[in-house]
Motif scaffolding. Sequence first.
Motif, PDB file in Angstrom:
ATOM      1  N   VAL A 104       0.836  -1.204   0.000  1.00  0.00           N
ATOM      2  CA  VAL A 104       0.000   0.000   0.000  1.00  0.00           C
ATOM      3  C   VAL A 104       0.870   1.253   0.000  1.00  0.00           C
ATOM      4  CG1 VAL A 104      -0.338   0.444   2.479  1.00  0.00           C
ATOM      5  CG2 VAL A 104      -2.175   0.920   0.892  1.00  0.00           C
ATOM      6  N   LYS A 105       2.025   1.153   0.627  1.00  0.00           N
ATOM      7  CA  LYS A 105       2.950   2.286   0.627  1.00  0.00           C
ATOM      8  C   LYS A 105       3.424   2.592  -0.792  1.00  0.00           C
ATOM      9  CE  LYS A 105       6.894   3.947   3.321  1.00  0.00           C
ATOM     10  NZ  LYS A 105       7.890   3.585   4.369  1.00  0.00           N
ATOM     11  N   ARG A 106       3.767   1.543  -1.560  1.00  0.00           N
ATOM     12  CA  ARG A 106       4.191   1.741  -2.946  1.00  0.00           C
ATOM     13  C   ARG A 106       3.024   2.223  -3.805  1.00  0.00           C
ATOM     14  NH1 ARG A 106       8.013   2.183  -0.828  1.00  0.00           N
ATOM     15  NH2 ARG A 106       9.869   0.862  -0.748  1.00  0.00           N
ATOM     16  N   TYR A 107       1.839   1.708  -3.527  1.00  0.00           N
ATOM     17  CA  TYR A 107       0.665   2.132  -4.290  1.00  0.00           C
ATOM     18  C   TYR A 107       0.442   3.637  -4.133  1.00  0.00           C
ATOM     19  CZ  TYR A 107      -4.163   2.598  -5.829  1.00  0.00           C
ATOM     20  OH  TYR A 107      -5.294   3.004  -6.496  1.00  0.00           O
ATOM     21  N   VAL A 108       0.537   4.127  -2.910  1.00  0.00           N
ATOM     22  CA  VAL A 108       0.325   5.551  -2.652  1.00  0.00           C
ATOM     23  C   VAL A 108       1.386   6.388  -3.362  1.00  0.00           C
ATOM     24  CG1 VAL A 108       0.345   7.318  -0.848  1.00  0.00           C
ATOM     25  CG2 VAL A 108      -0.894   5.189  -0.483  1.00  0.00           C
ATOM     26  N   GLU A 109       2.642   5.927  -3.330  1.00  0.00           N
ATOM     27  CA  GLU A 109       3.712   6.662  -4.007  1.00  0.00           C
ATOM     28  C   GLU A 109       3.431   6.765  -5.504  1.00  0.00           C
ATOM     29  OE1 GLU A 109       7.273   4.595  -3.037  1.00  0.00           O
ATOM     30  OE2 GLU A 109       7.451   5.476  -1.034  1.00  0.00           O
ATOM     31  N   LEU A 110       2.992   5.658  -6.109  1.00  0.00           N
ATOM     32  CA  LEU A 110       2.677   5.677  -7.538  1.00  0.00           C
ATOM     33  C   LEU A 110       1.454   6.548  -7.821  1.00  0.00           C
ATOM     34  CD1 LEU A 110       3.235   1.979  -8.680  1.00  0.00           C
ATOM     35  CD2 LEU A 110       4.381   3.998  -9.582  1.00  0.00           C
ATOM     36  N   ASP A 111       0.465   6.484  -6.944  1.00  0.00           N
ATOM     37  CA  ASP A 111      -0.768   7.236  -7.153  1.00  0.00           C
ATOM     38  C   ASP A 111      -0.520   8.742  -7.125  1.00  0.00           C
ATOM     39  OD1 ASP A 111      -3.667   7.189  -7.490  1.00  0.00           O
ATOM     40  OD2 ASP A 111      -3.758   8.033  -5.474  1.00  0.00           O
ATOM     41  N   LYS A 112       0.435   9.163  -6.315  1.00  0.00           N
ATOM     42  CA  LYS A 112       0.705  10.594  -6.169  1.00  0.00           C
ATOM     43  C   LYS A 112       1.800  11.090  -7.118  1.00  0.00           C
ATOM     44  CE  LYS A 112      -0.931  10.970  -1.432  1.00  0.00           C
ATOM     45  NZ  LYS A 112      -2.127  11.709  -1.881  1.00  0.00           N
ATOM     46  N   ALA A 113       2.467  10.161  -7.795  1.00  0.00           N
ATOM     47  CA  ALA A 113       3.561  10.556  -8.689  1.00  0.00           C
ATOM     48  C   ALA A 113       3.016  11.187  -9.965  1.00  0.00           C
ATOM     49  CB  ALA A 113       4.414   9.347  -9.034  1.00  0.00           C
ATOM     50  N   THR A 114       3.682  12.221 -10.440  1.00  0.00           N
ATOM     51  CA  THR A 114       3.295  12.889 -11.685  1.00  0.00           C
ATOM     52  C   THR A 114       4.251  12.454 -12.786  1.00  0.00           C
ATOM     53  OG1 THR A 114       4.627  14.799 -11.020  1.00  0.00           O
ATOM     54  CG2 THR A 114       2.267  14.863 -10.523  1.00  0.00           C
ATOM     55  N   ILE A 115       4.174  11.185 -13.149  1.00  0.00           N
ATOM     56  CA  ILE A 115       5.031  10.644 -14.192  1.00  0.00           C
ATOM     57  C   ILE A 115       4.166   9.926 -15.219  1.00  0.00           C
ATOM     58  CG2 ILE A 115       7.097  10.403 -12.782  1.00  0.00           C
ATOM     59  CD1 ILE A 115       6.379   7.499 -12.284  1.00  0.00           C
ATOM     60  N   SER A 116       4.687   9.784 -16.412  1.00  0.00           N
ATOM     61  CA  SER A 116       3.943   9.123 -17.482  1.00  0.00           C
ATOM     62  C   SER A 116       4.201   7.629 -17.471  1.00  0.00           C
ATOM     63  CB  SER A 116       4.362   9.716 -18.834  1.00  0.00           C
ATOM     64  OG  SER A 116       5.760   9.537 -19.031  1.00  0.00           O
ATOM     65  N   GLU A 117       3.395   6.894 -18.217  1.00  0.00           N
ATOM     66  CA  GLU A 117       3.588   5.449 -18.322  1.00  0.00           C
ATOM     67  C   GLU A 117       4.965   5.155 -18.919  1.00  0.00           C
ATOM     68  OE1 GLU A 117       0.596   3.116 -20.077  1.00  0.00           O
ATOM     69  OE2 GLU A 117      -0.982   3.753 -18.706  1.00  0.00           O
ATOM     70  N   LYS A 118       5.512   4.013 -18.549  1.00  0.00           N
ATOM     71  CA  LYS A 118       6.850   3.562 -18.954  1.00  0.00           C
ATOM     72  C   LYS A 118       7.955   4.292 -18.213  1.00  0.00           C
ATOM     73  CE  LYS A 118       4.833   0.983 -22.052  1.00  0.00           C
ATOM     74  NZ  LYS A 118       4.651  -0.464 -21.802  1.00  0.00           N
ATOM     75  N   GLN A 119       7.592   5.332 -17.443  1.00  0.00           N
ATOM     76  CA  GLN A 119       8.591   6.072 -16.678  1.00  0.00           C
ATOM     77  C   GLN A 119       8.616   5.554 -15.247  1.00  0.00           C
ATOM     78  OE1 GLN A 119       7.933  10.295 -16.590  1.00  0.00           O
ATOM     79  NE2 GLN A 119       9.744  10.726 -15.365  1.00  0.00           N
ATOM     80  N   ARG A 120       9.823   5.301 -14.734  1.00  0.00           N
ATOM     81  CA  ARG A 120       9.949   4.732 -13.403  1.00  0.00           C
ATOM     82  C   ARG A 120       9.816   5.802 -12.324  1.00  0.00           C
ATOM     83  NH1 ARG A 120      14.479  -0.046 -12.881  1.00  0.00           N
ATOM     84  NH2 ARG A 120      13.549  -1.505 -14.371  1.00  0.00           N
ATOM     85  N   LEU A 121       9.243   5.385 -11.222  1.00  0.00           N
ATOM     86  CA  LEU A 121       9.183   6.236 -10.036  1.00  0.00           C
ATOM     87  C   LEU A 121      10.600   6.494  -9.553  1.00  0.00           C
ATOM     88  CD1 LEU A 121       6.938   7.415  -8.146  1.00  0.00           C
ATOM     89  CD2 LEU A 121       7.268   5.397  -6.718  1.00  0.00           C
ATOM     90  N   THR A 122      10.919   7.729  -9.230  1.00  0.00           N
ATOM     91  CA  THR A 122      12.276   8.095  -8.832  1.00  0.00           C
ATOM     92  C   THR A 122      12.753   7.257  -7.651  1.00  0.00           C
ATOM     93  OG1 THR A 122      11.899  10.369  -9.557  1.00  0.00           O
ATOM     94  CG2 THR A 122      13.766   9.986  -8.097  1.00  0.00           C
ATOM     95  N   GLY A 123      13.880   6.580  -7.853  1.00  0.00           N
ATOM     96  CA  GLY A 123      14.457   5.781  -6.785  1.00  0.00           C
ATOM     97  C   GLY A 123      13.753   4.471  -6.521  1.00  0.00           C
TER      98      GLY A 123
END
Length: 484
Positions: free
Chosen positions: A361-380
């Motif tokens: 759920v912690k990773r889900y929240v990070e992805l949900d709030k990230a302003t990145i496009s598909e195919k782009q990795r979450l920073t770090g």
Amino acid sequence: MDARVEDTAIALAVDLDGTLISGDLLWECVFLLVRANPLYALMLPVWLLSGKARFKHEVFSRVEIDPACLGYRPEVIAFLEEEKRKGRTIVLATASAQDKANQIARHLGLFDRVVGSTVDRNLKSDAKRARLLADHGDAGFDYVGNSRDDVAIFEAARRAYVVAPDRDARNWADAHGGAILFDHGQTSLSDLARMLRVHQWAKNVLIAVPAVLAHTIFAPVTMLQLAGAFFAFSFLASAVYIFNDLFDLSMDRAHPTKRHRPLAAGRIDPPTAIKVAFGLISFSVLLALMLPWEFGVVLGLYFVVTSAYSLKIKRWLLLDVLTLAGLYTVRIIAGMAAVSAEPSYWLLAFSVFFFLSLALVKRYVELDKATISEKQRLTGRGYRPEDKEVIAQAGMASGFSAIVVLALYLDSAAVYSLYDQPWMIWPICPLVLYLIMRIWILARRGEFNDDPVVFIATDWRSQIMIAFGAALMFGAGMVEFNAL
């Protein structure tokens, strides 16, 4: 000659570390180097034996920096821009490597000249003073600095500007009337608590779980052992948080919320943070020595795994959440070791599934709030936006698996041997299910912003569920508790 003309004829030299930027470029590069390859940590003392200039060369030559991600002081930048408009010559004079200083100068576009350290010259304190005197003459320059190493240069400058001073620079400024451009004051207890992430200590109450389930929690010796174990884990965890923040300085500065952390914001400098971290480790070891040796082994394992997590594992897909679930479970194992309790494989199985759900759920929240496009990795991290639904499904499945394990445990011989009225604790299953489902519903709504374990420990609804569960366990095991 009026003051304006006089100023424009005098060069303005500016220090880098702690002055132009809030951090220390050498320390940042050391942590970048070790993060890239932890084996370099073994080479650092070897390089240092060859002298500071050589040490800096070896570190700086192996690290690439992004000048845009450094913690620039906006007040200093604004001051330099104003002086540049007046026509003054601006010089970046730093003990950091010449090539790194050149990169920063090109990025900012403010400096007419750059002088820095080389492989055989450490441009610091007296060496920097000599260089500036040779280039500009006695009192032929103004100087902007922040630390004890700058005091000798303040003495040689026509005018000194003191920025966020340490104790020695502050004393010099008070005695000589140096102009303080920016002074964030002394490090506050609030800054220290935020750096230590004291609120995260709530996770370590998991150490008490084995004693609660074994009905030995109220024994005086057990309570002392658990208190020692709690603070040993808390101190060590805070030390790891400090090192984690040092490794991630550049990423934290680019993060919308993490950039406010004391280290990323420059409220606490890296050398101070490192001293605090080693002090915490020392206290943790002392407490561990007062407990059974098995606890010390578990504590050491926790330190190794959390360090590996900070350096590498948290960037690896799925292994990061599995490691997080394991680290929560290690706290429970530590609680068993601290009070010499028999291991419960039911408890460990439940813990792995339960905390895996919370890690997801912690990773889900990070992805949900990230302003990145598909195919782009979450920073770090090793995740991309299209992974969000899979993470949610896996998290819910893991949570339900924990409930299944709990239900099987409640019907086991162990429960019948511990509780006088075992049927009374069956409602714990829906209580735990409520906790898990509520967290996931809030996460899917975009209303969840906290660490899930800290959330459970501080949310009043969750606290009611926990208190109700504890009351059921106490009532079901009244005979055993009264026998203590």
